[in-house]
Scaffold this active site. Structure first.
Site, PDB file in Angstrom:
ATOM      1  N   THR A   5      44.860  39.533  43.327  1.00  0.00           N
ATOM      2  CA  THR A   5      45.736  40.700  43.430  1.00  0.00           C
ATOM      3  C   THR A   5      44.996  41.991  43.136  1.00  0.00           C
ATOM      4  O   THR A   5      44.003  42.010  42.406  1.00  0.00           O
ATOM      5  CB  THR A   5      46.927  40.589  42.451  1.00  0.00           C
ATOM      6  OG1 THR A   5      46.432  40.473  41.117  1.00  0.00           O
ATOM      7  CG2 THR A   5      47.793  39.382  42.787  1.00  0.00           C
ATOM      8  N   ASN A  41      45.442  45.326  41.204  1.00  0.00           N
ATOM      9  CA  ASN A  41      46.260  45.821  40.104  1.00  0.00           C
ATOM     10  C   ASN A  41      46.296  47.351  40.101  1.00  0.00           C
ATOM     11  O   ASN A  41      45.250  48.003  40.160  1.00  0.00           O
ATOM     12  CB  ASN A  41      45.717  45.330  38.765  1.00  0.00           C
ATOM     13  CG  ASN A  41      45.790  43.814  38.648  1.00  0.00           C
ATOM     14  OD1 ASN A  41      46.454  43.156  39.426  1.00  0.00           O
ATOM     15  ND2 ASN A  41      45.103  43.270  37.667  1.00  0.00           N
ATOM     16  N   GLU A  76      50.977  44.272  40.504  1.00  0.00           N
ATOM     17  CA  GLU A  76      49.953  43.408  41.081  1.00  0.00           C
ATOM     18  C   GLU A  76      50.325  43.136  42.539  1.00  0.00           C
ATOM     19  O   GLU A  76      51.413  42.627  42.822  1.00  0.00           O
ATOM     20  CB  GLU A  76      49.853  42.097  40.297  1.00  0.00           C
ATOM     21  CG  GLU A  76      49.571  42.302  38.812  1.00  0.00           C
ATOM     22  CD  GLU A  76      49.514  40.999  38.047  1.00  0.00           C
ATOM     23  OE1 GLU A  76      49.202  39.960  38.664  1.00  0.00           O
ATOM     24  OE2 GLU A  76      49.789  41.006  36.831  1.00  0.00           O
TER      25      GLU A  76
END
Length: 241
Positions: A140, A142, A187
């Site tokens: 992911t 962030n 995320e």
């Protein structure tokens, strides 16, 4: 929090065909102007406005002393036209920034879109994280949300804008109750994307809410749910397309 930060607002103005935007820094000098001085010095003196358009709840001048009624009186006295936009409502709900923030706080990004007339977006620079998503097979990006942002915790179908390209994705905002119950961070997992996003600026467009945040008994159970979430995000974004 600001629903539409200034750079995004100016971009919207440009796409709407606005010729010129004048941004006045709200400093002590401007804040100290009385309502009458604001009209005479800024509206009439500096801008030489021929017509002014304001909302029904527009207040201006020192201590919010100016109202739509005082602006209307100034228009008649100083010779410029004025249009006061009345409240706009649908199904009994008045369109306002407070109402939009309430929809977002509840995770209802579709409701926020209905009031805004466009999807709500946030922009940020990708920062490093604990890399749990990578370990689970879902790397992911962030992004710290702007201070004061109130967005319901959970999973969202999103579109991510990066260097002029658009990518489908799924986003999570929450405290990661399965792991550390820490500070919430946005995320974002980009579907069908392979690349390094650290340090790059992306814009996340919230299309629909998928589910609320919750704790899972194991990493395997979380992975299975994440796979279902991504499949659901694909379906939602394909239908929206």
């Amino acid at each position: 929090f600001h629903l539409t930060p200034l750079p995004q607002k100016l971009d919207l103005f440009e796409h709407a065909g606005l010729d010129l935007a004048v941004v006045l820094p709200f400093d002590v000098k401007l804040a100290s102007l009385s309502a009458d001085d604001f009209v005479s010095r800024i509206i009439v003196g500096a801008l030489a406005a021929r017509h002014v358009i304001i909302g029904h709840d527009f207040f201006f001048g020192r201590n919010r002393g100016g109202t739509p009624e005082t602006m209307q009186a100034a228009a008649q006295k100083l010779g410029f036209g004025i249009t006061i936009i009345p409240p706009v409502a649908e199904d009994g709900e008045v369109f306002s920034s407070s109402a939009i923030r309430l929809h977002l706080a509840q995770g209802d990004v579709k409701g926020a879109t209905r009031l805004l007339g466009r999807t709500w977006r946030v922009e940020g620079t990708v920062v490093g994280g604990a890399k749990r998503g990578t370990g689970l097979g879902f790397p992911t990006a962030n992004i710290p949300l702007p201070r004061g942002t109130t967005l319901g915790h959970g999973i969202y179908a999103v579109r991510v804008h990066l260097d002029g390209a658009r990518h489908d994705g799924a986003a999570y905002l929450g405290t990661r109750p399965t792991y550390d119950d820490g500070m919430p961070v946005l995320e974002v997992f980009l579907l069908d994307f392979d690349g390094d996003l650290y340090g790059r600026t992306i814009e996340v467009e919230f299309v629909d809410f998928i589910r609320a945040d919750r704790k899972f008994d194991s990493s395997q159970a979380l992975i299975a749910q994440m796979e279902r979430d991504c499949a659901r995000a694909r379906d939602i974004l394909a239908a929206e397309e």
